[in-house]
Design a protein around this motif. Sequence first.
Motif, short mmCIF file in Angstrom:
data_model
loop_
_atom_site.label_atom_id
_atom_site.label_comp_id
_atom_site.label_asym_id
_atom_site.label_seq_id
_atom_site.Cartn_x
_atom_site.Cartn_y
_atom_site.Cartn_z
N PHE A 26 0.83 -1.20 0.00
CA PHE A 26 0.00 0.00 0.00
C PHE A 26 0.87 1.26 0.00
CE2 PHE A 26 -2.93 -3.19 1.61
CZ PHE A 26 -4.10 -2.87 0.94
N SER A 27 2.03 1.19 0.66
CA SER A 27 2.90 2.36 0.72
C SER A 27 3.47 2.71 -0.65
CB SER A 27 4.04 2.14 1.72
OG SER A 27 4.81 1.01 1.36
N ASP A 28 3.52 1.73 -1.56
CA ASP A 28 4.05 2.00 -2.91
C ASP A 28 3.16 2.97 -3.68
OD1 ASP A 28 6.33 0.41 -2.82
OD2 ASP A 28 5.21 -1.41 -3.27
N PHE A 29 1.91 3.13 -3.25
CA PHE A 29 0.98 3.99 -3.98
C PHE A 29 0.87 5.38 -3.35
CE2 PHE A 29 -0.34 -0.39 -4.69
CZ PHE A 29 -0.29 -0.44 -6.07
N GLY A 30 1.73 5.65 -2.37
CA GLY A 30 1.78 6.99 -1.78
C GLY A 30 0.51 7.38 -1.05
N ALA A 53 -6.43 1.52 9.43
CA ALA A 53 -5.49 2.03 8.42
C ALA A 53 -4.07 1.59 8.75
CB ALA A 53 -5.58 3.55 8.36
N ILE A 54 -3.74 1.55 10.03
CA ILE A 54 -2.41 1.12 10.45
C ILE A 54 -2.19 -0.34 10.07
CG2 ILE A 54 -0.94 0.69 12.47
CD1 ILE A 54 -2.26 3.14 13.76
N GLU A 55 -3.23 -1.15 10.23
CA GLU A 55 -3.13 -2.57 9.89
C GLU A 55 -2.87 -2.76 8.40
OE1 GLU A 55 -5.90 -6.62 10.32
OE2 GLU A 55 -6.57 -4.70 11.14
N LEU A 56 -3.52 -1.95 7.57
CA LEU A 56 -3.31 -2.05 6.12
C LEU A 56 -1.85 -1.81 5.75
CD1 LEU A 56 -6.29 -0.28 4.30
CD2 LEU A 56 -5.74 -2.70 4.38
N TYR A 59 0.80 -4.78 5.88
CA TYR A 59 0.87 -5.87 4.91
C TYR A 59 1.96 -5.62 3.87
CZ TYR A 59 -3.59 -7.46 6.81
OH TYR A 59 -4.57 -7.90 7.65
N GLU A 60 2.66 -6.69 3.49
CA GLU A 60 3.74 -6.56 2.51
C GLU A 60 3.22 -6.25 1.12
OE1 GLU A 60 6.07 -10.08 2.65
OE2 GLU A 60 6.89 -9.68 4.64
N SER A 61 2.00 -6.65 0.83
CA SER A 61 1.43 -6.43 -0.50
C SER A 61 -0.09 -6.46 -0.43
CB SER A 61 1.91 -7.52 -1.47
OG SER A 61 1.41 -8.78 -1.08
N GLU A 67 -5.31 -12.08 1.20
CA GLU A 67 -5.27 -13.44 1.75
C GLU A 67 -5.59 -13.46 3.24
OE1 GLU A 67 -1.36 -14.68 0.71
OE2 GLU A 67 -1.89 -15.20 -1.37
N GLU A 68 -5.08 -12.47 3.98
CA GLU A 68 -5.34 -12.43 5.42
C GLU A 68 -6.81 -12.10 5.69
OE1 GLU A 68 -4.77 -12.51 9.53
OE2 GLU A 68 -3.67 -13.36 7.83
N ILE A 69 -7.38 -11.19 4.90
CA ILE A 69 -8.79 -10.84 5.08
C ILE A 69 -9.67 -12.05 4.78
CG2 ILE A 69 -10.67 -9.43 4.15
CD1 ILE A 69 -8.57 -7.20 3.75
#
Length: 312
Positions: A26-30, A53-56, A59-61, A67-69
């Motif tokens: 998610f961080s890759d999308f700024g 939001a912190i939980e999101l 996640y690595e991707s 998959e976790e959801i």
Amino acid sequence: MITKIISLLKQHVSDLPSQINPDFSFSDFGLDSNASISIAASLSQYVGFEISAIELQKYESIRSAAEEIVRKMGGNSNSDEKIKEKEFNDENGSNSENEDKKQKKDKKDKKKSKKQKNSKFSSSSVPSKRVYSTVEEYYIIPKIPEVHKETKRMDLMKRVVGSDVPYLRISDGVNDDQTIIESKPYINYTSYNYLGLSGDKRVTRFAQQCITRFGTSVSSSRVVGGTRIIHYQLERALASMVGAEDALLYVGGFMANESTIGHFMKEPDLIVYDVLAHSSIVQGNRNSHATAIPFPHNDIAALDQLLIKQRK
């Protein structure tokens, strides 16, 4: 679930490429805090349990998040079918449900129309009551996702290196090959005063003359009124030195890479770059929306194979 998360990303984040790689984080999308919170809230409503939001951001991707959801929603072989059925029902609904909803909506619209006719003022002219958010991630600074993430990173660093965190140290003197910290000289590996021009007596003397003539700031952007004759003279001199038609000055190297790549490249273009390239180049790649593919560090053979593959 991956499709749902990607659709939420596109709703809340502008200027995303048409194809999104689910193996990106998610961080890759700024994502800023507002987008993160909105996506988390929409997902929570969709799946029926809370996702912060912190939980999101943990996640690595996108794929690992999906998959976790899915696991939390049931964690069995029928989960995908349940999700697909839920997605279909959410978007389409059964015929009977649709019919009931349509009849209720028609009745509601008729009542609303009759009420407006009998009212002196239309509902649009009456100001609505402002609703203030009670989501703590919006207004409590330590809980803002970006702040929370950075705090955790700094805490981890303190555990690894002790209290001797190497950031924001106060240095004295010219930032060149040596620096002074608490009156002690140290070898300086952080400066990009590569040519030693910052602190050079000739440069300092000329800078003092320019301050007298132009002030300490041009107080405007280059486009609308900040360009001075010394900018033009330096750009022409640099262009002449390297044999180019012209040159353009930036205030720093990060902006030079980010802005140039971001403006000159576009979605149909291909960018290949070293996997250890500076983050300014990576950010420029993202801004351009071009296809950007990294190759292993300094591996010319891998780069050659990558180019051959892309040309087919």
